[in-house]
Design a protein around this motif. Structure first.
Motif, PDB file in Angstrom:
ATOM      1  N   VAL A  21       0.836  -1.198   0.000  1.00 47.14           N
ATOM      2  CA  VAL A  21       0.000   0.000   0.000  1.00 47.14           C
ATOM      3  C   VAL A  21       0.872   1.250   0.000  1.00 47.14           C
ATOM      4  CG1 VAL A  21      -1.698   1.323   1.307  1.00 47.14           C
ATOM      5  CG2 VAL A  21      -1.928  -1.148   1.123  1.00 47.14           C
ATOM      6  N   VAL A  22       1.972   1.208   0.763  1.00 45.89           N
ATOM      7  CA  VAL A  22       2.890   2.349   0.831  1.00 45.89           C
ATOM      8  C   VAL A  22       3.488   2.635  -0.543  1.00 45.89           C
ATOM      9  CG1 VAL A  22       5.017   3.211   1.883  1.00 45.89           C
ATOM     10  CG2 VAL A  22       3.439   1.842   3.235  1.00 45.89           C
ATOM     11  N   VAL A  23       3.921   1.573  -1.226  1.00 48.42           N
ATOM     12  CA  VAL A  23       4.513   1.735  -2.555  1.00 48.42           C
ATOM     13  C   VAL A  23       3.466   2.238  -3.551  1.00 48.42           C
ATOM     14  CG1 VAL A  23       5.589   0.521  -4.488  1.00 48.42           C
ATOM     15  CG2 VAL A  23       6.276  -0.014  -2.149  1.00 48.42           C
ATOM     16  N   GLN A  24       2.257   1.695  -3.471  1.00 49.27           N
ATOM     17  CA  GLN A  24       1.185   2.127  -4.371  1.00 49.27           C
ATOM     18  C   GLN A  24       0.940   3.627  -4.256  1.00 49.27           C
ATOM     19  OE1 GLN A  24      -2.367  -0.229  -3.708  1.00 49.27           O
ATOM     20  NE2 GLN A  24      -2.415  -0.836  -5.848  1.00 49.27           N
ATOM     21  N   ASN A  25       0.937   4.125  -3.039  1.00 49.19           N
ATOM     22  CA  ASN A  25       0.718   5.559  -2.831  1.00 49.19           C
ATOM     23  C   ASN A  25       1.894   6.379  -3.364  1.00 49.19           C
ATOM     24  OD1 ASN A  25      -1.714   5.006  -1.551  1.00 49.19           O
ATOM     25  ND2 ASN A  25      -0.806   4.981   0.492  1.00 49.19           N
ATOM     26  N   ALA A  26       3.114   5.845  -3.232  1.00 48.89           N
ATOM     27  CA  ALA A  26       4.310   6.590  -3.636  1.00 48.89           C
ATOM     28  C   ALA A  26       4.440   6.687  -5.149  1.00 48.89           C
ATOM     29  CB  ALA A  26       5.552   5.949  -3.047  1.00 48.89           C
ATOM     30  N   ILE A  27       4.117   5.596  -5.878  1.00 48.73           N
ATOM     31  CA  ILE A  27       4.302   5.621  -7.337  1.00 48.73           C
ATOM     32  C   ILE A  27       3.217   6.433  -8.032  1.00 48.73           C
ATOM     33  CG2 ILE A  27       5.583   3.457  -7.413  1.00 48.73           C
ATOM     34  CD1 ILE A  27       3.065   2.040  -8.314  1.00 48.73           C
ATOM     35  N   LEU A  30       5.894   9.222  -8.205  1.00 44.47           N
ATOM     36  CA  LEU A  30       7.190   8.913  -8.814  1.00 44.47           C
ATOM     37  C   LEU A  30       7.048   7.670  -9.689  1.00 44.47           C
ATOM     38  CD1 LEU A  30       9.992  10.290  -8.395  1.00 44.47           C
ATOM     39  CD2 LEU A  30      10.533   8.449  -6.804  1.00 44.47           C
ATOM     40  N   PRO A  31       7.568   7.677 -10.932  1.00 43.86           N
ATOM     41  CA  PRO A  31       7.470   6.495 -11.806  1.00 43.86           C
ATOM     42  C   PRO A  31       8.067   5.258 -11.132  1.00 43.86           C
ATOM     43  CG  PRO A  31       8.252   8.381 -13.046  1.00 43.86           C
ATOM     44  CD  PRO A  31       8.258   8.793 -11.599  1.00 43.86           C
ATOM     45  N   PRO A  32       7.502   4.057 -11.388  1.00 43.43           N
ATOM     46  CA  PRO A  32       7.915   2.844 -10.668  1.00 43.43           C
ATOM     47  C   PRO A  32       9.402   2.513 -10.763  1.00 43.43           C
ATOM     48  CG  PRO A  32       5.881   2.454 -11.862  1.00 43.43           C
ATOM     49  CD  PRO A  32       6.367   3.800 -12.284  1.00 43.43           C
ATOM     50  N   LEU A  33       9.971   2.577 -11.968  1.00 44.75           N
ATOM     51  CA  LEU A  33      11.387   2.218 -12.103  1.00 44.75           C
ATOM     52  C   LEU A  33      12.290   3.243 -11.414  1.00 44.75           C
ATOM     53  CD1 LEU A  33      11.500   0.903 -15.782  1.00 44.75           C
ATOM     54  CD2 LEU A  33      11.911  -0.416 -13.701  1.00 44.75           C
ATOM     55  N   ALA A 213       7.803   6.389   1.980  1.00 44.93           N
ATOM     56  CA  ALA A 213       7.765   5.112   1.260  1.00 44.93           C
ATOM     57  C   ALA A 213       9.173   4.661   0.885  1.00 44.93           C
ATOM     58  CB  ALA A 213       6.899   5.244   0.009  1.00 44.93           C
ATOM     59  N   LEU A 214      10.008   5.602   0.417  1.00 45.01           N
ATOM     60  CA  LEU A 214      11.376   5.262   0.035  1.00 45.01           C
ATOM     61  C   LEU A 214      12.173   4.749   1.227  1.00 45.01           C
ATOM     62  CD1 LEU A 214      12.230   8.213  -2.384  1.00 45.01           C
ATOM     63  CD2 LEU A 214      12.186   5.788  -2.981  1.00 45.01           C
ATOM     64  N   LEU A 215      12.079   5.435   2.352  1.00 44.61           N
ATOM     65  CA  LEU A 215      12.857   5.042   3.530  1.00 44.61           C
ATOM     66  C   LEU A 215      12.360   3.725   4.124  1.00 44.61           C
ATOM     67  CD1 LEU A 215      13.257   8.535   5.266  1.00 44.61           C
ATOM     68  CD2 LEU A 215      15.002   7.228   4.021  1.00 44.61           C
ATOM     69  N   ILE A 216      11.040   3.552   4.178  1.00 42.64           N
ATOM     70  CA  ILE A 216      10.477   2.316   4.737  1.00 42.64           C
ATOM     71  C   ILE A 216      10.836   1.122   3.856  1.00 42.64           C
ATOM     72  CG2 ILE A 216       8.319   1.064   5.180  1.00 42.64           C
ATOM     73  CD1 ILE A 216       7.121   3.737   6.102  1.00 42.64           C
ATOM     74  N   THR A 217      10.645   1.274   2.538  1.00 44.46           N
ATOM     75  CA  THR A 217      10.939   0.152   1.641  1.00 44.46           C
ATOM     76  C   THR A 217      12.444  -0.104   1.534  1.00 44.46           C
ATOM     77  OG1 THR A 217      10.833   1.651  -0.268  1.00 44.46           O
ATOM     78  CG2 THR A 217       8.838   0.421   0.276  1.00 44.46           C
ATOM     79  N   ALA A 218      13.242   0.966   1.575  1.00 43.04           N
ATOM     80  CA  ALA A 218      14.691   0.788   1.485  1.00 43.04           C
ATOM     81  C   ALA A 218      15.234   0.039   2.690  1.00 43.04           C
ATOM     82  CB  ALA A 218      15.384   2.145   1.357  1.00 43.04           C
ATOM     83  N   LEU A 219      14.743   0.381   3.881  1.00 44.56           N
ATOM     84  CA  LEU A 219      15.255  -0.250   5.105  1.00 44.56           C
ATOM     85  C   LEU A 219      14.672  -1.645   5.313  1.00 44.56           C
ATOM     86  CD1 LEU A 219      16.910  -0.151   7.705  1.00 44.56           C
ATOM     87  CD2 LEU A 219      14.989   1.026   8.804  1.00 44.56           C
ATOM     88  N   PHE A 220      13.347  -1.728   5.330  1.00 41.08           N
ATOM     89  CA  PHE A 220      12.698  -2.992   5.696  1.00 41.08           C
ATOM     90  C   PHE A 220      12.491  -3.932   4.503  1.00 41.08           C
ATOM     91  CE2 PHE A 220      11.312   0.017   8.984  1.00 41.08           C
ATOM     92  CZ  PHE A 220      11.695  -0.673  10.130  1.00 41.08           C
TER      93      PHE A 220
END
Length: 298
Positions: A21-27, A30-33, A213-220
């Motif tokens: 859900v976090v990634v969905q909101n972020a993209i 920002l484009p997915p790639l 989203a970037l920090l959460i996905t990058a770390l965890f």
């Protein structure tokens, strides 16, 4: 150690599902790639800091080669998935990506010469049926987006299988670091060719949701998750890993229900139950089936 590995990999599936859900909101900003390029770049910086401070083993050519191979398979998975989502629905993409549950045992038999147990086969079939009920609404028409998503499933399956090959040979932290760095570089290259950077407003990089989203996905979802996968896959089979990762959409649906109040239909709930049942059956000792078969023959 096998059950410790299972629990750790289950945590990885939970993290990936919970951050969906976090990634969905972020993209949306920002484009997915590009998002994945930045995400994996942050993760690689964190990993290199850890390596420089705590890891004393040097990089060698074979380790770098292994990390490059893992990173390329992983990045191809993300790239094919991103392209496929331009032409197909997210629900169908979720099901087709989850088909690596049945692709992994097949590739393990061809590449690793590991014959899957009867339990694993039954569990994989049940998990596939569960994925279908959980992620689709009965639409089985095929378009070019579905083909790209299927290539994504093959790439992710090859990543799981090759991780099993290299996990026992090299330092987990170094292998993870090279792999994550590779994904970051390739994602940026793919983003440059496939995504129009001129359409990204500068204000995007000041959005709170994007950086969270970037920090959460990058770390965890990247640093910790891929280190756990690389380290613990040496204690279990690729087929078992694919079954555990099949729970990712279950955790994603649960998170969507908690955060976005998205309700699951009865068929989807039944599908989630089939995935769990597939995992349980795959854990049953093989001799139970043999004992039942002997009893029927007698």
């Amino acid at each position: 150690m096998k059950y410790k590995a299972d629990v750790s990999l289950l945590f990885v599936a939970f993290v990936w599902g919970a951050t969906f859900v976090v990634v969905q909101n972020a993209i949306a900003f920002l484009p997915p790639l590009m998002f994945n390029g930045v995400r994996f770049a942050i993760a690689s910086v964190l990993l290199w800091i850890w390596v420089f401070i705590f890891e004393r083993k040097p990089l060698d050519r074979q380790l770098v080669r292994a990390g490059l191979i893992l990173g390329i398979w992983l990045c191809l998975g993300y790239a094919f998935q991103t392209i496929g989502l331009l032409y197909t629905t997210s629900s169908k993409a979720g099901f087709i990506t989850g088909l690596n549950v049945v692709i992994v045992p097949f590739l393990s038999f061809i590449i690793l010469k590991q014959k899957p147990s009867f339990n694993a086969v039954v569990g994989s079939v049940l998990a596939t049926c569960g994925l279908y009920l959980l992620t689709t609404s009965g639409d089985m028409s095929i378009n070019k987006g579905d083909v790209f998503i299927f290539l994504c499933a093959i790439a992710f399956a090859l990543h799981i299988v090759t991780t099993s090959i290299y996990a026992t040979k090299f330092s987990s932290i170094l292998l993870t670091t090279v792999q994550v760095q590779t994904v970051s570089i390739v994602c940026f290259i793919c983003s440059y060719w496939l995504e129009d950077w001129s359409l990204i407003p500068l204000t995007t990089f000041f959005e709170f949701d994007v950086w969270m989203a970037l920090l959460i996905t990058a770390l965890f979802a990247t640093t910790i998750a891929f280190f756990i996968q690389t380290h613990f896959q040496q204690y279990t089979s690729p087929t078992r890993v694919a079954l555990i990762f099949a729970l990712e959409p279950v955790f994603a649906a649960l998170t969507a229900y908690i955060w976005n109040d998205e309700r699951l239909q009865q068929a989807a709930l039944f599908g989630a139950g089939l995935i769990l049942l597939g995992m349980v059956l795959s854990e049953l000792p093989q001799h139970i089936w043999q004992r039942k078969k002997s009893a029927r023959l007698s």
